[in-house]
Motif scaffolding. Structure first.
Motif, PDB file in Angstrom:
ATOM      1  N   SER A 249       0.724  -1.156  -0.002  1.00 17.41           N
ATOM      2  CA  SER A 249      -0.079  -0.003   0.079  1.00 17.41           C
ATOM      3  C   SER A 249       0.918   1.273   0.056  1.00 17.41           C
ATOM      4  CB  SER A 249      -0.835  -0.087   1.321  1.00 17.41           C
ATOM      5  OG  SER A 249      -1.564   1.190   1.356  1.00 17.41           O
ATOM      6  N   LEU A 250       1.829   1.256   0.600  1.00 18.75           N
ATOM      7  CA  LEU A 250       2.753   2.211   1.045  1.00 18.75           C
ATOM      8  C   LEU A 250       3.443   2.608  -0.408  1.00 18.75           C
ATOM      9  CD1 LEU A 250       4.305   1.968   4.557  1.00 18.75           C
ATOM     10  CD2 LEU A 250       2.762   3.643   3.901  1.00 18.75           C
ATOM     11  N   ILE A 251       3.914   1.585  -1.151  1.00 19.00           N
ATOM     12  CA  ILE A 251       4.749   1.689  -2.257  1.00 19.00           C
ATOM     13  C   ILE A 251       3.614   2.201  -3.376  1.00 19.00           C
ATOM     14  CG2 ILE A 251       5.796   0.262  -4.253  1.00 19.00           C
ATOM     15  CD1 ILE A 251       6.942  -1.505  -1.859  1.00 19.00           C
ATOM     16  N   GLN A 255       4.335   5.538  -5.406  1.00 19.07           N
ATOM     17  CA  GLN A 255       4.396   5.625  -6.949  1.00 19.07           C
ATOM     18  C   GLN A 255       3.439   6.908  -7.612  1.00 19.07           C
ATOM     19  OE1 GLN A 255       3.245   1.565  -7.741  1.00 19.07           O
ATOM     20  NE2 GLN A 255       5.258   0.990  -8.234  1.00 19.07           N
ATOM     21  N   THR A 256       2.041   6.708  -6.840  1.00 20.27           N
ATOM     22  CA  THR A 256       1.300   7.995  -7.312  1.00 20.27           C
ATOM     23  C   THR A 256       2.074   9.321  -7.162  1.00 20.27           C
ATOM     24  OG1 THR A 256      -0.541   6.471  -6.874  1.00 20.27           O
ATOM     25  CG2 THR A 256      -0.987   8.930  -6.999  1.00 20.27           C
ATOM     26  N   GLU A 257       2.497   9.662  -6.025  1.00 22.33           N
ATOM     27  CA  GLU A 257       3.251  10.610  -5.595  1.00 22.33           C
ATOM     28  C   GLU A 257       4.244  11.023  -6.479  1.00 22.33           C
ATOM     29  OE1 GLU A 257       3.929  10.738  -1.201  1.00 22.33           O
ATOM     30  OE2 GLU A 257       1.690  10.661  -0.723  1.00 22.33           O
ATOM     31  N   TYR A 262       6.707  13.894 -11.106  1.00 23.04           N
ATOM     32  CA  TYR A 262       7.253  13.751 -12.508  1.00 23.04           C
ATOM     33  C   TYR A 262       6.431  14.740 -13.682  1.00 23.04           C
ATOM     34  CZ  TYR A 262       8.678  11.392 -17.060  1.00 23.04           C
ATOM     35  OH  TYR A 262       9.191  11.242 -18.067  1.00 23.04           O
ATOM     36  N   GLN A 263       5.011  14.488 -13.425  1.00 23.12           N
ATOM     37  CA  GLN A 263       4.206  15.278 -14.335  1.00 23.12           C
ATOM     38  C   GLN A 263       4.260  16.948 -14.217  1.00 23.12           C
ATOM     39  OE1 GLN A 263       0.142  14.349 -13.864  1.00 23.12           O
ATOM     40  NE2 GLN A 263      -0.681  15.671 -15.401  1.00 23.12           N
ATOM     41  N   TRP A 264       4.481  17.189 -12.760  1.00 18.94           N
ATOM     42  CA  TRP A 264       5.094  18.698 -12.550  1.00 18.94           C
ATOM     43  C   TRP A 264       5.944  19.159 -13.259  1.00 18.94           C
ATOM     44  CZ3 TRP A 264       8.789  20.754  -9.428  1.00 18.94           C
ATOM     45  CH2 TRP A 264       8.565  22.146  -9.295  1.00 18.94           C
TER      46      TRP A 264
END
Length: 268
Positions: A249-251, A255-257, A262-264
Motif C-alpha cells: 500500500s505504501l509503495i 508511486q502515485t506521488e 514527474y508530471q509537474w
C-alpha cells in the motif's frame, strides 16, 4: 523476589544486548541461551551474560520462567509452533523481539493460546547496521521505545508489568499498542524507508560506474542512507515479507506521488 530462569533464543545483537540489560538489574537471575552458531554461544559463556547455552532450542524451554525469542521472524513463528508442543511451566511467559508483530501475534494466538501459554509481542525499537554478538551493547535500548503488543486477552494485562520489570535494566521506554497499529507505524517509518534507501544505494552504485567521483562527493546524508541500506539482508527479507500488505500500500502511494512530481516537472 524469587530467582527466575530467563531463556533467550538468539544471541545476536538484540538477544545478547537484552541479556546484558537483564543481567544489569537482575544479577541473581539465571540466563540461559540458544544459538545455532557455536562461536556466539562460546562468547556468551565466556563473557558471562548467559549461564548455559545450547544449540537445541527445545532442551532448555521447559526450565524457563520467561522465554524471549530474539531470532528472525520466520524462525520466531517456527519456535512458537514448537513451544506449543513442549511441556512448559504453567506460568511461563513468552515474548519476542521481532520488527513486525501481526504475523507473530497471530501465530502465538493460534498455537500458544489453545495450550494456555501467555504471549506478549515485543519490539525493542533500537538496533544497528552491525549484527551479531560482537555488536552487543548493554545500553543499546536506553531511552528507545520498546513496544509491547499483548492483544485483547485481559489476563495478559497484569503480565505486562512483569515483563517491564524484567527488562528494566534495558532503560527502555515501554509503550503498549495493537499489533496492527505497530505494523502500520513501523511500515511507514522504518520498513518503507529501508526499501527506498536500498533503491537509492543501488542507483548510486550504477552512477558510480559511469561517474567514479560521485562516491567521493557523496555527502553525510547520503552516507546515512548507505548505512541504513547495509543492514542484514536476511533479516530485512523476513521483515518485508511479514509486513507485505502495508508495504504494498505504501509503495502504491509513493508511486502515485512520484508520478505527480514527474508530471509537474514535465509541465513546468
Amino acid at each position: 523476589m524469587s530467582k527466575k530462569t530467563i531463556y533467550i533464543a538468539g544471541l545476536g545483537l538484540i538477544g545478547s544486548s537484552l541479556a546484558l540489560g537483564i543481567r544489569r538489574d537482575h544479577p541473581d537471575y539465571r540466563i540461559i541461551g540458544y544459538n545455532r552458531g557455536e562461536k556466539s554461544r562460546l562468547i556468551a559463556l565466556e563473557k558471562g551474560f548467559v549461564d548455559e547455552a545450547t544449540d537445541n532450542f527445545a532442551s532448555f524451554a521447559e526450565q524457563a520462567d520467561v522465554i524471549i525469542l530474539a531470532v528472525p521472524i520466520e524462525q520466531t513463528i517456527d519456535f512458537i509452533k514448537e513451544l506449543a508442543q513442549l511441556p512448559l511451566k504453567s506460568t511461563v511467559l513468552v515474548t519476542d523481539a521481532g520488527s513486525t508483530k501481526l504475523a507473530i501475534c497471530q501465530a502465538a494466538e493460534a498455537y500458544l493460546g489453545p495450550v494456555g501459554v501467555n504471549f506478549i509481542g515485543g519490539h525493542p525499537m533500537a538496533g544497528s547496521h552491525k549484527s551479531g554478538i560482537q555488536a552487543r551493547d548493554r545500553n543499546l535500548f536506553e531511552k528507545a521505545y520498546y513496544i509491547l503488543t499483548p492483544g485483547d486477552n485481559p489476563r495478559l494485562q497484569e503480565r505486562i508489568s512483569e515483563l517491564e520489570e524484567l527488562l528494566v535494566g534495558t532503560r527502555a521506554k515501554f509503550l503498549t499498542m495493537t499489533a496492527q497499529e505497530h505494523d502500520q507505524i513501523t511500515g511507514s517509518l522504518s520498513h518503507f524507508p529501508h526499501v527506498v534507501a536500498a533503491l537509492l544505494v543501488n542507483q548510486a552504485q550504477q552512477l558510480n560506474e559511469s561517474h567514479p567521483r560521485s562516491k567521493q562527493l557523496a555527502a553525510g546524508g547520503f552516507r546515512d542512507i548507505t548505512r541504513i541500506a547495509s543492514s542484514d539482508p536476511k533479516m530485512w527479507t523476513d521483515i518485508l515479507l511479514s509486513n507485505r500488505p502495508i508495504l504494498m500500500s505504501l509503495i502504491r502511494q509513493w508511486q502515485t506521488e512520484m508520478d505527480d512530481i514527474y508530471q509537474w516537472l514535465e509541465e513546468a
